[in-house]
Design an enzyme around this catalytic site. Structure first.
Site, short mmCIF file in Angstrom:
data_model
loop_
_atom_site.label_atom_id
_atom_site.label_comp_id
_atom_site.label_asym_id
_atom_site.label_seq_id
_atom_site.Cartn_x
_atom_site.Cartn_y
_atom_site.Cartn_z
N CYS A 5 0.84 -1.18 0.00
CA CYS A 5 0.00 0.00 0.00
C CYS A 5 0.88 1.23 0.00
O CYS A 5 2.09 1.15 0.24
CB CYS A 5 -0.94 0.03 1.21
SG CYS A 5 -0.10 0.04 2.81
N LEU A 48 4.43 -11.93 4.09
CA LEU A 48 4.25 -13.36 4.32
C LEU A 48 5.51 -14.02 3.77
O LEU A 48 5.74 -14.04 2.56
CB LEU A 48 3.01 -13.89 3.60
CG LEU A 48 2.71 -15.38 3.75
CD1 LEU A 48 2.39 -15.73 5.20
CD2 LEU A 48 1.55 -15.80 2.85
N ILE A 50 8.04 -16.34 2.26
CA ILE A 50 8.04 -17.55 1.45
C ILE A 50 9.44 -17.84 0.90
O ILE A 50 9.95 -18.94 1.00
CB ILE A 50 7.05 -17.43 0.27
CG1 ILE A 50 5.63 -17.12 0.77
CG2 ILE A 50 7.07 -18.68 -0.59
CD1 ILE A 50 4.99 -18.20 1.58
N ASN A 73 4.16 -7.58 -4.17
CA ASN A 73 3.28 -8.67 -3.78
C ASN A 73 3.33 -9.72 -4.88
O ASN A 73 2.94 -9.44 -6.02
CB ASN A 73 1.85 -8.15 -3.59
CG ASN A 73 0.83 -9.27 -3.44
OD1 ASN A 73 1.14 -10.35 -2.94
ND2 ASN A 73 -0.39 -9.02 -3.88
N GLY A 74 3.80 -10.92 -4.57
CA GLY A 74 3.82 -11.97 -5.57
C GLY A 74 5.08 -12.80 -5.53
O GLY A 74 5.81 -12.83 -4.53
N SER A 355 -2.77 -24.64 -7.23
CA SER A 355 -4.16 -24.77 -7.63
C SER A 355 -4.25 -24.80 -9.15
O SER A 355 -3.29 -24.46 -9.84
CB SER A 355 -4.97 -23.61 -7.05
OG SER A 355 -6.35 -23.85 -7.16
N GLY A 356 -5.41 -25.19 -9.67
CA GLY A 356 -5.53 -25.48 -11.11
C GLY A 356 -6.17 -24.41 -11.95
O GLY A 356 -6.56 -24.67 -13.09
#
Length: 641
Positions: A5, A48, A50, A73-74, A355-356
């Site tokens: 932000c 977060l 990772i 973000n990503g 996820s798909g």
């Protein structure tokens, strides 16, 4: 995965406002936060962890002389290759984070850096020398980026709820967004449901300088079907190769990676290839709405543990207000709530899931893609005759066999298809709404995309794919994947939505994707190498939800009816029309489940954001979640509030 932000200028107490914006989305990054504040700009980041779990991965992040600062973000999956290339050009790296690649990549390549990135992202780069902000969103819109302009200043965030903390923004419902939502079932306009707050489009970047925004599209997911250079067998080999490569990239992580598993061929294929130790599934206590037995059987055959949960009906309904809070804007896709529960289960154990999403849009998986082939013979009849027949049969009550075929067969693809959802037609929409605007029709929104598809000589089914790539995928599928995973501080990765996978998929001829008997033809053959005949051919369900059944039960009918006759509903809708739709569905006269759900989700969302005391998650809840997370890394947001 994180939350970002920020804002330009000093019209507010920068520290106080930035902190409030960051705190409102602690769920996106409970592992820490960072700020950068100067008289020109304030940037905030919730982390977060990772990749690069050390402090060298913290943001905001800078170049060597601190003239460039980034919040991101990503994930950039090819960051190691890009890092080595940048090192040979003299750039110096201080850590192992992929964020540093964005900073030095922008120094080296400028805006063209975006053409090199393989990943999902929304980021903002502030150039202190130029007094300029560069922001971008990934090719397919996997990660969100919202913004508004107030008093010549730019305010942006990963979630709208953060922008709402900016004191000069005053909440107002965008009635035009409501109109289109009734047809599309998701927020489809560039301007969100909050008047004056916009979303940066998928594959777009923004340059903000001297109080003005210049927005450019750098990527268009146009299909380029070709019979070359692969034979059928070579194409199957290439699909398998590029997908395995993408899954390997998406496994790059310093923490454990798990996978979601429904009964569809997409997530089943991923489960056979990701070489992890856990899959997660949810279902309902209805045989036709429960994919758990399938997921358990496949996982057992692969030697993978499946963690599954039956969602009780009362539990599902109780969480709906909270789910609409996390969505930011109303979304009427009932499977979003199923994702909320399966992500909550996964978050108890892991921080990253595969996820798909994207397979159906890339490889031609939706059943509706058969329609142009089914209608081909009928469309040879004169258009006037077909329209006359449609006018006659439309007067027949109910849904006798063939009625829908004759009505849809009277329209060309541009008239009948606006995406996977086309719920309220204009007549019913206008009858329902108390206030209509002289704005867009659904067809006026899709027309520019159909025009581009026509210029590229796409066939009708390919045109439908292109519409879904630009509308349904980003507006519904990816929105719910991001918001429902982030609600529980878990990163959702989508290996089908990869630059190299699309480079192949866009060239596949229609005959290898959709036939009159099957969908996703070539991909199913690739998946068949690892799955049984039944598994490879199985029809996609994707965590189905029995809302059609519930809305005919007295308990849930009464819950919805109370909302439909409320003072909130009366602000926007002719409630007699709402009740008639609800009653017709309950009696079995019509199937109005989606019509009902669209309005009900909007009303729950409105209560969350526009009524006093309506918010399901308070700022204190977010702060409590951060504290609990630090004390116990396995806590989920639902346990913390």
């Amino acid at each position: 995965m994180c939350g970002i932000c920020g804002f330009t200028g000093t019209d507010v107490d920068q520290k106080q406002v930035l902190t409030a914006m960051m705190n409102r989305m602690i769920h996106r990054g409970p592992d820490g936060g960072g700020q950068y504040i100067t008289p020109d700009v304030a940037l905030g980041h919730r982390r977060l962890s990772i990749i690069d779990l050390t402090d060298t991965g913290s943001q905001p992040m800078f170049n060597e002389d601190r003239s460039l600062v980034c919040v991101f973000n990503g994930e950039i999956y090819n960051y190691k290759e890009l890092k080595e290339e940048l090192k040979t050009s003299g750039h110096v790296f201080t850590g192992t984070s992929d964020t540093e690649v964005l900073i030095h990549g922008y120094e080296e390549w400028g805006v063209s850096m975006l053409d090199r990135l393989r990943g999902m992202f929304a980021f903002a780069l502030w150039d202190a020398h130029k007094k300029e902000l560069f922001a971008a969103r990934d090719m397919f819109g996997i990660k969100p980026f919202y913004y508004t302009e107030i008093g010549g200043q730019l305010i942006f965030a990963s979630e709208i709820k953060s922008i709402l903390e900016y004191p000069a923004y005053h909440r107002e419902v965008n009635l035009e967004a409501l109109e289109q939502y009734l047809s599309f079932e998701y927020s489809v306009l560039p301007e969100t449901f909050f008047k004056g707050i916009f979303k940066l489009g998928a594959g777009h970047y923004m340059i903000w300088k001297d109080g003005k925004a210049e927005i450019t599209r750098y990527f268009d997911p146009m299909l380029e079907p070709s019979d070359e250079p692969y034979s059928h067998d070579e194409l199957i080999d290439e699909i398998d190769r590029v997908m395995q490569e993408s899954i390997r990239y998406h496994m790059v992580s310093d923490v454990e990676v798990a996978s979601l598993l429904s009964s569809g061929v997409d997530s089943s294929y991923v489960a056979t290839q990701f070489h992890g130790s856990r899959t997660y599934t949810v279902g309902f206590d209805y045989e036709t709405y429960n994919e758990i037995p399938y997921a358990q059987e496949l996982s057992a055959s692969l030697g993978i543990r499946n963690i599954s949960k039956i969602i009780s009906t009362d539990e599902y309904w109780a969480e709906l207000p909270r789910i609409q809070y996390y969505m930011d804007e109303p979304l009427a896709d009932a499977s979003a709530s199923a994702l909320y529960f399966v992500d909550r289960e996964a978050a108890k154990d892991v921080k990253v899931i595969l996820s798909g999403e994207g397979s159906d849009e890339f490889f031609g998986g939706y059943t509706i893609y058969h329609e142009p082939m089914s209608l081909a013979g009928y469309e040879k009849l004169p258009a006037g005759f077909r329209k006359g027949v449609a006018s006659l049969v439309s007067r027949i009550p109910g849904h006798p066999k063939g009625k829908s075929f004759l009505i849809r067969g009277s329209k060309n693809v541009e008239e009948r298809f606006i995406g996977n959802a086309n719920v309220y037609d204009m007549k019913l929409r206008n009858a329902l709404l108390k206030h209509t605007t002289p704005g867009f029709t659904p067809m006026s929104l899709t027309k520019p995309y159909y025009d581009r598809a026509e210029m590229h000589h796409l066939k009708d089914t390919e045109k439908m794919q292109y519409i879904d790539l630009n509308f349904w995928l980003v507006g519904d599928i990816l929105l719910k994947a991001d918001k429902m995973s982030m609600a529980h501080s878990i990163e959702s990765r989508v290996p089908f939505l990869d630059r190299e996978v699309f480079s192949l998929a866009k060239r596949i001829p229609l005959s290898e994707k959709v036939t009159d008997k099957n969908t996703k033809v070539c991909f199913r053959e690739a998946a068949h190498r690892y799955l049984s005949d039944q598994q490879a051919a199985k029809k996609k369900l994707g965590f189905p939800v029995p809302i059609r059944v519930w809305l005919r039960q007295d308990k849930y009918y009464q819950i919805v009816k109370e909302e439909f006759t409320s003072s909130v509903a009366e602000k926007f809708f002719n409630t007699d029309v709402l009740v008639r739709i609800l009653d017709d569905h309950k009696s079995g006269k019509e199937d109005y489940a989606r019509h009902i759900w669209i309005v009900y989700m909007f009303l729950l969302w409105y209560r969350e954001y526009f009524t006093e005391g309506g918010c399901s998650v308070t700022m204190d809840d977010e702060l409590a979640f951060e504290k609990a997370r630090k004390n116990n890394r396995n806590v989920t947001m639902n346990n913390a509030v």
